[in-house]
Design a protein around this motif. Sequence first.
Motif: not given
Length: 311
Positions: A10-13, A30-32, A37-40, A281-288
């Motif tokens: 399943a694609c994140p979008c 969704t792209i915008r 917090g969920r990778v996308m 910064r990595l935390s925000v970059l990874f969005n997880n």
Amino acid sequence: MAMPATVAWACPCGCRPSRTVSSDAYLKQTIRLGRPGRVMPRFDHLSAAEVEAIVEHIRGWHDGDRPVFSQARIEGDVQRGARLFSQHCAQCHGEQGEGGQGTGVTFSRPRDLPIIAPALNNPGFLAAASDAMIKATLMQGREGTPMASFREQGLSEEQINDLVAYVRSFEGEHTDPAPRVEEIEPTLVYDSPYGLEETVEAVERAAVGKNFRLIRRQKLEEGLFPEGEENDRQVIVYFCNFNFLYDALTVDPRVGLFLPCRVTVVEQEGQVRVMTINPKRLSVLFNNERLDQACDEMHRIYTDILEEATF
């Protein structure tokens, strides 16, 4: 809800298996907005033409009509919806709509389901999906996933409206927007009052004091210049806590790009500086969001090491 034996993608979008219930507006939002917090990640830096091009590419994967949904809110009983959600949805989407465990980065990691159920309480999802689209998903299900048609499961349209109302109620849970990557400094930097060699030794002692194992010490330019021509006033100290490393990789294997832990010590114009990456910064970059706790802990450890080495 019956679970199929095969693993589905399943694609994140939500574009591939849900093409009959995903509008262009939903895909664009969704792209915008992404899924905080969920990778996308969010791609709000793309132009309107670029977002349109991505949507057109996605639509090119399948033939068929493009659904258009009303933006009007659907009336339903939130309390009844909560009970129905607990009975029919929580098994996959979590008790509070937090989604399945894991982030969908790879199929090689342990997870609670063969497909990662999306987080329905996610602010990105709630902003992108209209009530009518959520209802259509519940009515029709999602092809190729464990998400079956709730009409075929025996729910009435009134009950489905109650479920929509409950999912929409998650919207009030989000108050603070997620920080942007550019709002957080990429590195932690401290000035040292000591010489280069003394500072490097202090970094090593501080790392060992935090239960890390020293791996090696090397020149920053090693491998970039012929041996003997590297700048010997720039040194990297590598160290690792293997239990911490394993736990972080289990949450998100992309962390491996920045491991093992390292601190760089540089002397320039008589001033010695100690620096490392900023895990926040990595935390925000990874969005997880599941990685946030580990990143916060690593930020504290790095800060303690740098402060102790330069005290």
